[in-house]
Design an enzyme around this catalytic site. Structure first.
Site, PDB file in Angstrom:
ATOM      1  N   SER A  63       0.867  -1.178   0.000  1.00 44.01           N
ATOM      2  CA  SER A  63       0.000   0.000   0.000  1.00 44.01           C
ATOM      3  C   SER A  63       0.895   1.217   0.000  1.00 44.01           C
ATOM      4  O   SER A  63       2.073   1.134   0.383  1.00 44.01           O
ATOM      5  CB  SER A  63      -0.876  -0.003   1.259  1.00 44.01           C
ATOM      6  OG  SER A  63      -1.474   1.258   1.486  1.00 44.01           O
ATOM      7  N   TYR A 100      -2.255  -0.532  10.652  1.00 44.39           N
ATOM      8  CA  TYR A 100      -2.163  -0.859   9.224  1.00 44.39           C
ATOM      9  C   TYR A 100      -0.863  -0.325   8.635  1.00 44.39           C
ATOM     10  O   TYR A 100      -0.154  -1.034   7.912  1.00 44.39           O
ATOM     11  CB  TYR A 100      -3.370  -0.256   8.505  1.00 44.39           C
ATOM     12  CG  TYR A 100      -3.445  -0.534   7.024  1.00 44.39           C
ATOM     13  CD1 TYR A 100      -3.861  -1.778   6.555  1.00 44.39           C
ATOM     14  CD2 TYR A 100      -3.141   0.450   6.085  1.00 44.39           C
ATOM     15  CE1 TYR A 100      -3.953  -2.038   5.192  1.00 44.39           C
ATOM     16  CE2 TYR A 100      -3.224   0.209   4.722  1.00 44.39           C
ATOM     17  CZ  TYR A 100      -3.640  -1.041   4.284  1.00 44.39           C
ATOM     18  OH  TYR A 100      -3.721  -1.287   2.936  1.00 44.39           O
TER      19      TYR A 100
END
Length: 253
Positions: free
Chosen positions: A137, A150
Protein backbone atom coordinates in the site's frame (compact mmCIF):
# COMPACT_ATOMS: atom_id res chain seq x y z
CA UNK A 1 -0.49 -14.45 -25.49
CA UNK A 2 0.98 -17.01 -23.09
CA UNK A 3 3.96 -15.30 -21.52
CA UNK A 4 3.35 -17.16 -18.24
CA UNK A 5 2.69 -20.59 -19.71
CA UNK A 6 4.05 -23.27 -17.39
CA UNK A 7 3.70 -21.10 -14.31
CA UNK A 8 1.47 -21.78 -11.31
CA UNK A 9 0.42 -18.62 -9.48
CA UNK A 10 -1.10 -18.70 -6.01
CA UNK A 11 -3.00 -15.54 -5.08
CA UNK A 12 -4.20 -14.93 -1.54
CA UNK A 13 -7.41 -12.97 -1.17
CA UNK A 14 -8.02 -13.89 -4.78
CA UNK A 15 -11.81 -13.87 -4.86
CA UNK A 16 -12.54 -10.17 -5.12
CA UNK A 17 -11.07 -6.74 -5.79
CA UNK A 18 -7.38 -6.47 -6.54
CA UNK A 19 -6.80 -10.20 -5.99
CA UNK A 20 -9.42 -11.21 -8.53
CA UNK A 21 -8.07 -8.68 -11.05
CA UNK A 22 -4.57 -10.11 -10.62
CA UNK A 23 -5.85 -13.67 -11.01
CA UNK A 24 -7.66 -12.79 -14.24
CA UNK A 25 -4.61 -11.01 -15.67
CA UNK A 26 -2.15 -13.80 -14.87
CA UNK A 27 -4.55 -16.44 -16.19
CA UNK A 28 -4.91 -14.46 -19.43
CA UNK A 29 -1.13 -14.82 -19.86
CA UNK A 30 -1.31 -18.61 -19.52
CA UNK A 31 -0.57 -19.18 -15.81
CA UNK A 32 -2.43 -21.80 -13.82
CA UNK A 33 -4.13 -20.18 -10.83
CA UNK A 34 -4.91 -21.21 -7.29
CA UNK A 35 -6.97 -18.72 -5.30
CA UNK A 36 -6.72 -18.79 -1.51
CA UNK A 37 -9.07 -17.14 0.96
CA UNK A 38 -11.70 -17.62 3.65
CA UNK A 39 -14.88 -17.01 1.63
CA UNK A 40 -15.72 -19.87 -0.68
CA UNK A 41 -18.37 -18.22 -2.88
CA UNK A 42 -16.28 -15.34 -4.33
CA UNK A 43 -13.26 -17.62 -4.68
CA UNK A 44 -15.33 -20.18 -6.56
CA UNK A 45 -16.91 -17.57 -8.83
CA UNK A 46 -13.55 -16.11 -9.82
CA UNK A 47 -11.96 -19.54 -10.21
CA UNK A 48 -14.76 -20.72 -12.49
CA UNK A 49 -14.37 -17.62 -14.65
CA UNK A 50 -10.65 -18.22 -15.22
CA UNK A 51 -10.48 -22.00 -14.94
CA UNK A 52 -8.53 -21.92 -11.68
CA UNK A 53 -8.56 -23.89 -8.45
CA UNK A 54 -9.37 -22.73 -4.92
CA UNK A 55 -8.06 -23.55 -1.45
CA UNK A 56 -9.96 -22.33 1.60
CA UNK A 57 -7.69 -20.99 4.33
CA UNK A 58 -7.25 -18.24 6.89
CA UNK A 59 -3.80 -16.97 5.92
CA UNK A 60 -3.09 -15.94 9.52
CA UNK A 61 -3.17 -19.63 10.53
CA UNK A 62 0.06 -21.50 9.77
CA UNK A 63 -1.52 -24.95 9.56
CA UNK A 64 -4.26 -23.73 7.23
CA UNK A 65 -1.67 -22.06 5.00
CA UNK A 66 0.34 -25.26 4.77
CA UNK A 67 -2.83 -27.16 3.91
CA UNK A 68 -3.71 -24.65 1.20
CA UNK A 69 -0.29 -25.00 -0.42
CA UNK A 70 -0.58 -28.78 -0.34
CA UNK A 71 -3.96 -28.53 -2.08
CA UNK A 72 -2.56 -26.04 -4.59
CA UNK A 73 0.33 -28.33 -5.52
CA UNK A 74 -2.06 -31.23 -5.90
CA UNK A 75 -4.22 -29.18 -8.28
CA UNK A 76 -1.61 -27.34 -10.33
CA UNK A 77 1.89 -28.52 -9.43
CA UNK A 78 4.70 -26.53 -7.76
CA UNK A 79 4.00 -22.86 -7.06
CA UNK A 80 6.20 -20.59 -9.19
CA UNK A 81 4.47 -17.27 -8.43
CA UNK A 82 3.19 -16.17 -5.01
CA UNK A 83 1.01 -13.06 -4.82
CA UNK A 84 0.43 -11.98 -1.22
CA UNK A 85 -2.73 -9.95 -1.64
CA UNK A 86 -4.93 -10.73 1.38
CA UNK A 87 -5.19 -7.78 3.76
CA UNK A 88 -7.46 -5.74 5.99
CA UNK A 89 -7.69 -2.19 7.31
CA UNK A 90 -9.42 -0.59 10.27
CA UNK A 91 -9.28 2.97 11.52
CA UNK A 92 -9.18 4.47 14.99
CA UNK A 93 -7.36 7.30 16.78
CA UNK A 94 -4.15 5.88 18.20
CA UNK A 95 -5.22 6.14 21.89
CA UNK A 96 -8.23 3.98 21.04
CA UNK A 97 -6.25 1.27 19.26
CA UNK A 98 -6.67 -1.81 21.42
CA UNK A 99 -4.29 -4.73 21.63
CA UNK A 100 -6.81 -6.92 19.81
CA UNK A 101 -6.97 -4.55 16.84
CA UNK A 102 -3.19 -4.24 16.76
CA UNK A 103 -2.65 -8.00 16.74
CA UNK A 104 -5.48 -8.63 14.25
CA UNK A 105 -4.14 -6.20 11.67
CA UNK A 106 -0.53 -7.30 12.00
CA UNK A 107 -1.67 -10.92 11.68
CA UNK A 108 -3.39 -10.49 8.33
CA UNK A 109 -1.12 -7.80 6.85
CA UNK A 110 2.28 -9.09 8.01
CA UNK A 111 2.23 -12.47 9.77
CA UNK A 112 0.37 -13.97 6.80
CA UNK A 113 3.25 -12.98 4.52
CA UNK A 114 5.68 -14.86 6.77
CA UNK A 115 3.52 -17.98 6.62
CA UNK A 116 2.94 -17.87 2.86
CA UNK A 117 6.50 -16.97 1.87
CA UNK A 118 7.92 -19.82 3.93
CA UNK A 119 5.33 -22.25 2.55
CA UNK A 120 6.12 -21.25 -1.05
CA UNK A 121 9.89 -20.92 -0.73
CA UNK A 122 10.99 -24.49 -1.61
CA UNK A 123 8.95 -24.40 -4.84
CA UNK A 124 10.07 -20.89 -5.76
CA UNK A 125 13.75 -21.69 -5.35
CA UNK A 126 13.38 -24.73 -7.60
CA UNK A 127 11.62 -22.69 -10.29
CA UNK A 128 13.58 -21.20 -13.17
CA UNK A 129 12.06 -17.79 -12.43
CA UNK A 130 10.25 -17.79 -9.09
CA UNK A 131 8.34 -14.68 -8.10
CA UNK A 132 6.97 -13.22 -4.87
CA UNK A 133 4.84 -10.10 -5.30
CA UNK A 134 3.26 -8.58 -2.20
CA UNK A 135 0.40 -6.12 -2.51
CA UNK A 136 1.38 -3.55 0.07
CA UNK A 137 0.00 0.00 0.00
CA UNK A 138 1.13 3.58 -0.16
CA UNK A 139 0.78 3.17 3.62
CA UNK A 140 3.95 1.09 3.39
CA UNK A 141 5.82 4.14 2.08
CA UNK A 142 4.39 6.99 4.17
CA UNK A 143 2.27 7.59 7.24
CA UNK A 144 -1.48 8.19 7.36
CA UNK A 145 -3.41 9.33 10.41
CA UNK A 146 -5.86 7.03 12.25
CA UNK A 147 -4.58 3.76 10.79
CA UNK A 148 -1.39 3.22 12.81
CA UNK A 149 -1.59 -0.62 12.98
CA UNK A 150 -2.16 -0.86 9.22
CA UNK A 151 0.71 1.52 8.46
CA UNK A 152 3.04 -0.36 10.79
CA UNK A 153 2.14 -3.72 9.23
CA UNK A 154 2.50 -2.47 5.66
CA UNK A 155 5.89 -0.94 6.42
CA UNK A 156 6.83 -4.37 7.75
CA UNK A 157 5.63 -5.97 4.51
CA UNK A 158 8.02 -3.83 2.49
CA UNK A 159 10.80 -4.55 4.98
CA UNK A 160 10.26 -8.29 4.54
CA UNK A 161 10.22 -7.84 0.77
CA UNK A 162 13.59 -6.10 0.80
CA UNK A 163 15.13 -8.60 3.22
CA UNK A 164 14.11 -11.60 1.12
CA UNK A 165 15.22 -9.90 -2.09
CA UNK A 166 18.68 -9.36 -0.62
CA UNK A 167 18.92 -12.86 0.87
CA UNK A 168 17.97 -14.62 -2.37
CA UNK A 169 19.40 -12.20 -4.93
CA UNK A 170 21.71 -14.87 -6.39
CA UNK A 171 18.86 -17.28 -7.10
CA UNK A 172 16.28 -17.21 -9.86
CA UNK A 173 13.66 -15.78 -7.47
CA UNK A 174 12.74 -12.10 -7.22
CA UNK A 175 10.76 -10.46 -4.43
CA UNK A 176 8.91 -7.18 -4.93
CA UNK A 177 5.99 -5.17 -3.60
CA UNK A 178 3.29 -3.21 -5.40
CA UNK A 179 1.94 -0.30 -3.38
CA UNK A 180 -1.47 0.92 -4.58
CA UNK A 181 -3.00 4.19 -3.53
CA UNK A 182 -6.70 4.31 -2.69
CA UNK A 183 -8.19 1.74 -5.05
CA UNK A 184 -11.79 1.15 -6.11
CA UNK A 185 -12.38 -1.96 -3.97
CA UNK A 186 -14.63 -3.12 -1.14
CA UNK A 187 -11.97 -2.02 1.35
CA UNK A 188 -12.18 1.57 0.13
CA UNK A 189 -15.96 1.33 0.02
CA UNK A 190 -15.90 0.45 3.73
CA UNK A 191 -13.53 3.35 4.42
CA UNK A 192 -15.92 5.69 2.60
CA UNK A 193 -18.82 4.31 4.64
CA UNK A 194 -16.91 5.09 7.85
CA UNK A 195 -16.33 8.66 6.67
CA UNK A 196 -20.02 8.96 5.84
CA UNK A 197 -21.03 7.64 9.26
CA UNK A 198 -18.70 10.02 11.10
CA UNK A 199 -19.24 13.16 9.02
CA UNK A 200 -22.72 12.88 7.55
CA UNK A 201 -21.43 13.30 4.01
CA UNK A 202 -23.02 11.21 1.28
CA UNK A 203 -21.12 8.20 -0.07
CA UNK A 204 -20.00 9.91 -3.26
CA UNK A 205 -18.53 12.83 -1.30
CA UNK A 206 -16.68 10.38 0.94
CA UNK A 207 -15.21 8.54 -2.05
CA UNK A 208 -14.18 11.88 -3.56
CA UNK A 209 -12.39 12.74 -0.33
CA UNK A 210 -10.35 9.54 -0.53
CA UNK A 211 -9.63 10.09 -4.23
CA UNK A 212 -8.04 13.47 -3.39
CA UNK A 213 -4.92 11.65 -2.20
CA UNK A 214 -4.31 10.81 -5.87
CA UNK A 215 -3.09 13.88 -7.81
CA UNK A 216 -5.13 12.56 -10.73
CA UNK A 217 -8.20 12.97 -8.47
CA UNK A 218 -9.50 9.47 -9.01
CA UNK A 219 -9.40 6.05 -7.38
CA UNK A 220 -6.93 3.54 -8.79
CA UNK A 221 -8.49 0.69 -10.78
CA UNK A 222 -7.77 -2.90 -9.67
CA UNK A 223 -6.77 -3.71 -13.26
CA UNK A 224 -4.00 -1.09 -13.06
CA UNK A 225 -2.53 -2.84 -10.03
CA UNK A 226 -2.80 -6.17 -11.84
CA UNK A 227 -0.76 -4.84 -14.76
CA UNK A 228 2.08 -3.91 -12.41
CA UNK A 229 1.99 -7.38 -10.87
CA UNK A 230 2.06 -9.02 -14.30
CA UNK A 231 5.11 -6.99 -15.29
CA UNK A 232 7.01 -8.14 -12.20
CA UNK A 233 6.12 -11.77 -12.95
CA UNK A 234 7.41 -11.78 -16.52
CA UNK A 235 10.75 -13.47 -17.29
CA UNK A 236 12.22 -10.24 -18.63
CA UNK A 237 11.71 -8.53 -15.24
CA UNK A 238 14.43 -10.61 -13.58
CA UNK A 239 16.49 -7.50 -12.72
CA UNK A 240 13.60 -5.91 -10.82
CA UNK A 241 14.17 -7.08 -7.25
CA UNK A 242 13.56 -5.65 -3.78
CA UNK A 243 11.41 -2.81 -5.10
CA UNK A 244 8.29 -1.19 -3.67
CA UNK A 245 6.46 0.20 -6.69
CA UNK A 246 3.76 2.79 -6.08
CA UNK A 247 0.64 2.64 -8.27
CA UNK A 248 -0.87 5.84 -7.00
CA UNK A 249 -1.22 8.44 -9.73
CA UNK A 250 1.71 10.51 -8.51
CA UNK A 251 0.94 10.67 -4.79
CA UNK A 252 4.05 12.05 -3.07
CA UNK A 253 5.68 9.57 -0.67
Amino acid sequence: MSRLAGHHALVTGGGTGIGAAIARRLAAEGAKLTLVGRREKPLQETAEAIGGAIALADVTDRLQVEGAFTAARHANGPVTILVNNAGAAESAPFPKVGEDMWKRLLAVNLDALFHCCQAALPDLLQAEAGRIVTIASTASLKGYAYIAPYVAAKHGAVGLTRALAAEYARTGMTVNAVCPGFTDTDLVARAAAEITAKTGRDDEASRTELAKFNPQRRLIKPAEVAEAVLWLCLPESQAINGQAIAVAGGEVM
